[in-house]
Write an enzyme that holds these catalytic residues in place. Structure first.
Site, short mmCIF file in Angstrom:
data_model
loop_
_atom_site.label_atom_id
_atom_site.label_comp_id
_atom_site.label_asym_id
_atom_site.label_seq_id
_atom_site.Cartn_x
_atom_site.Cartn_y
_atom_site.Cartn_z
N ASP A 56 66.53 79.96 43.85
CA ASP A 56 65.12 80.02 44.20
C ASP A 56 64.92 80.73 45.54
O ASP A 56 64.19 80.27 46.41
CB ASP A 56 64.54 78.60 44.24
CG ASP A 56 63.03 78.60 43.98
OD1 ASP A 56 62.49 79.66 43.59
OD2 ASP A 56 62.40 77.55 44.16
N ILE B 174 52.39 69.82 56.80
CA ILE B 174 52.51 71.25 57.05
C ILE B 174 52.78 72.04 55.79
O ILE B 174 52.77 73.25 55.81
CB ILE B 174 53.58 71.57 58.12
CG1 ILE B 174 54.89 70.88 57.77
CG2 ILE B 174 53.11 71.18 59.50
CD1 ILE B 174 56.03 71.25 58.71
N GLY C 58 54.10 71.47 47.95
CA GLY C 58 54.44 72.27 46.80
C GLY C 58 54.69 71.36 45.63
O GLY C 58 54.41 70.16 45.69
#
Ligand SMILES: *[C@@H]1O[C@H](CO)[C@@H](O)[C@H](O)[C@H]1NC(C)=O
Ligand SMILES: *[C@@H]1O[C@H](CO)[C@@H](O)[C@H](O)[C@H]1NC(C)=O
Ligand SMILES: *[C@@H]1O[C@H](CO)[C@@H](O)[C@H](O)[C@H]1NC(C)=O
Ligand SMILES: *[C@@H]1O[C@H](CO)[C@@H](O)[C@H](O)[C@H]1NC(C)=O
Ligand SMILES: *[C@@H]1O[C@H](CO)[C@@H](O)[C@H](O)[C@H]1NC(C)=O
Ligand SMILES: *[C@@H]1O[C@H](CO)[C@@H](O)[C@H](O)[C@H]1NC(C)=O
Ligand SMILES: *[C@@H]1O[C@H](CO)[C@@H](O)[C@H](O)[C@H]1NC(C)=O
Ligand SMILES: *[C@@H]1O[C@H](CO)[C@@H](O)[C@H](O)[C@H]1NC(C)=O
Length: 606
Positions: free
Chosen positions: A421, A299, A302
């Site tokens: 982040d 799904i 990165g």
């Protein structure tokens, strides 16, 4: 080393079997890439992220092209569609070996690289084209025949170079002639074919896994299998007991060989997750949950990992993240971070269900984190693809949820954690559209190599507080900056960076310009402009702008920001700020990214 061999060949057999029952290759790509997982190529260069990796991957892909040449007499693939299917199959095979799939786009130009094109090598597209140009007296036809072991290899390679230079004489603008020559040598000339490891090693230059030369073990294994096959059906009883003995012996041997792996895994188990809600998973549980990490369950992917959807045996839906890191020294960091996250429980933070560490000879060390599955995906998807209809009340709640999550990280625990982040792809929405901040604590597993730098900078650049990007000054206000950007994204429905008309415009600069010209309404997403109270929506925009102010001292803390959002305290008059960053200063910011990625390893406030 010597007794690694049987283990490798048995994992091999296992993979082969698994594959036979697993997803078949994409129907569109004519190449069957299952060899990527079964052929004993040396994966160490790619695991180490070293320079030789791209060459290895090209050779590995060439093996498929050579087979395709043999089967279809075409040197390359018919069109871009086919080629990109092939590359994506290739990628997913690598992913299953836990080799970072992002290496593929990095190493290969793009999918057009493998598409038949008359301008490639003097117009050669088929075997027939080749034989018309390369005369039958060429040494390639003889030197690359037969056994290419040891000293018999270099004549073949030299012949390949000679042919290449002949072809280049015909068309100096040719590219890829050498690649064609080796693919031809492996696929057509050599009778053992490209999938013979000696041929692949010599003609394609593919590094072969080091199995220390003593093949007698695997030979006897093969013989054993043959004997078993011969007796099959005849003496089942004998076979069974024989099988049990073999299994038992193998088991014993594996148990001994697995000692270092077990030690490695146990070193984690002893240290992590005592008395937290999180548990240790067995790799078999995760295999089952994700249907052996099937591509269909992938799904997300990165720079840091692949995320699969999985269903545990009790029916719980989870997200399983496989961490990818090219360096193995992240173990300690992993331990630290797992310890930190597993103790954090807050309804606006994505909590850890557990983790899994495995190690074996074939696939190496692997680490997984298991989280609750967030059925509504990421905020970024919702905003950019309009997946969920984000009304004003939803947006408002998401902003407040994110703020509360950050406030907990900054003030709810000691020592505080700076997320570093915060961005819309890291904000996930559960089935009730409540937002949870994810990826905290566990940020950068590996120091990112050059490869990710560009993609990461493009993806995350706009969220980095300037003082952090430029000087590496990390304070709680860096997260506040990123939060400000997220507010503006949510309110405007725009992306952090607008790169539409050849210049780069940061969302903060854009929002600032509108506010300066007293036109805050312009900032609001058209779909919510009439859906809520103007005053409150404008207040949110102002808080966003203030949080994302370039001057650290002017930014509020996250708790002040929450009070401002809720209207409990006034927003200070927004001080002026420097003019929007020009394209050039954007560039110079980006070039600081090396230092940024290096700072990424510091997380806890000291
Ligand atoms: C690409 O090639 C395949 C197989 O030759 C064919 O089925 C497909 O229609 C082609 N696609 C395009 C876009 O030309
Ligand atoms: C692939 O690269 C070529 C040049 O190297 C470029 O012209 C082409 O647009 C690229 N294709 C894609 C799909 O990116
Ligand atoms: C072949 O490659 C050239 C340049 O490398 C490119 O301009 C051309 O479009 C390609 N042709 C096809 C059919 O892909
Ligand atoms: C191969 O034959 C061609 C003539 O057919 C000749 O010109 C060439 O020199 C020969 N090459 C070698 C390597 O013998
Ligand atoms: C691979 O090729 C070598 C000769 O180079 C040969 O001895 C060996 O049997 C071949 N292996 C297989 C599996 O065909
Ligand atoms: C090779 O390319 C150059 C410039 O790209 C061109 O001038 C020349 O004519 C080409 N040569 C051939 C043989 O196509
Ligand atoms: C492979 O094994 C040989 C002999 O044990 C050793 O000398 C060599 O360094 C090994 N190569 C790699 C890449 O591990
Ligand atoms: C392989 O191992 C056997 C015994 O285990 C030994 O007798 C033989 O010499 C070895 N062969 C090579 C090529 O090392």
């Amino acid at each position: 080393m010597r007794n690694l061999r049987p283990l490798i060949s048995s994992s091999f057999l296992l993979l082969f079997l698994v594959d036979a029952f697993g997803d078949s290759a994409s129907p569109i790509c004519p190449i069957d890439f299952s060899y990527v997982e079964t052929f004993p190529w040396d994966t160490s260069l790619c695991r180490a992220g070293s320079d030789g990796c791209c060459q290895t991957l090209l050779s590995l892909f060439g093996m498929g092209l050579a087979q395709n040449l043999k089967d279809t007499s075409m040197f390359q693939l018919p069109n871009v569609t086919v080629s990109s299917y092939c590359l994506s199959d290739f990628r997913s095979r690598l992913a299953r070996l836990s080799i970072q799939p992002s290496l593929v786009p990095l190493c290969f130009e793009n999918s057009t690289q493998f598409v038949a094109n008359a301008s490639n090598c003097d117009g050669i597209m088929t075997v027939q084209d080749w034989t018309e140009r390369v005369r039958p007296n060429s040494t390639l036809y003889t030197s690359c025949k037969g056994d290419l072991t040891g000293t018999r290899c270099s004549p073949c390679v030299e012949a390949g170079m000679e042919v290449t230079s002949q072809l280049l004489a015909l068309d100096p603008n040719s590219t890829k002639c050498f690649y064609y020559a080796v693919v031809y040598a492996a696929g057509i000339v050599n009778e053992y074919g490209p999938k013979n490891s000696t041929t692949a090693k010599c003609a394609l230059g593919l590094p072969i896994a080091n199995t220390t030369g003593n093949s007698s073990d695997s030979f006897s294994n093969k013989k054993l299998v043959r004997i078993v096959m011969a007796f099959l059906g005849a003496i089942i009883g004998v076979l069974l007991s024989f099988g049990v003995v073999v299994l038992y012996k193998n088991h014993e041997r594996e148990r001994r060989q697995n000692a270092p792996h077990e030690e490695y895994v146990n070193s984690f188990r002893d240290e992590v997750l005592p008395n937290t809600g999180a548990k240790w998973f067995q790799i078999s549980e995760l295999d089952r949950a994700t249907n052996r990490f099937s591509q269909r369950n992938l799904i997300g992917q990165g720079a840091h990992g692949l995320v699969y959807r999985g269903i545990l045996s009790d029916g719980t839906v989870v997200a399983v993240k496989q961490l990818l890191d090219l360096e193995s020294k992240g173990d300690e960091e992993f331990l630290n971070e797992v310890n930190i996250i597993s103790t954090i429980r807050h309804r606006n933070l994505l909590s850890l269900r557990g983790c899994c560490v495995t190690s074996d000879d074939f696939r190496g060390k692997m680490r997984f984190l298991v989280y609750d599955y967030m059925s509504n995906g990421s905020l970024s998807d919702s905003l950019s693809h309009g997946i969920n209809n984000l009304t004003w009340p939803l947006r408002k709640n998401i902003i407040l949820d994110v703020a509360k999550g950050i406030a907990y990280l900054h003030y709810g625990i000691k020592p505080a954690i700076y997320h570093r982040d915060i961005k819309s792809t890291n904000i996930l929405l559960d089935m009730d559209m409540k937002a949870r901040v994810s990826d905290f604590g566990l940020a950068k597993q590996s120091r990112e190599g050059q490869s990710h730098l560009t993609t990461r900078v493009a993806g995350t650049y706009g969220y980095l507080a300037p003082e952090y990007a430029l000087y590496g000054q990390l304070t709680e206000k860096s997260d506040v900056y990123s939060f400000g950007i997220v507010i503006l994204e949510i309110m405007s429905g725009r992306k952090v960076l607008d790169i539409s008309d050849s210049s780069v415009l940061l969302i903060t600069d854009w929002a600032w310009m509108h506010m300066k010209s007293r036109n805050v309404e312009e900032v609001l997403d058209k779909s919510i402009r009439d859906g809520g109270p103007k005053g409150i929506m404008e207040r949110f925009v102002r808080v966003g702008i203030l949080c994302a102010h370039v001057m650290v001292a002017l930014r509020p803390t996250i708790t002040e920001a929450i009070k401002m959002l809720e209207g409990d305290i006034d927003i200070p008059r927004l001080p002026d700020r420097p003019l929007p960053l020009s394209h050039e200063s954007f560039r110079s910011f980006s070039s600081c990214s090396t230092s940024v990625s290096e700072i990424n390893t510091v997380k806890l406030k000291h």
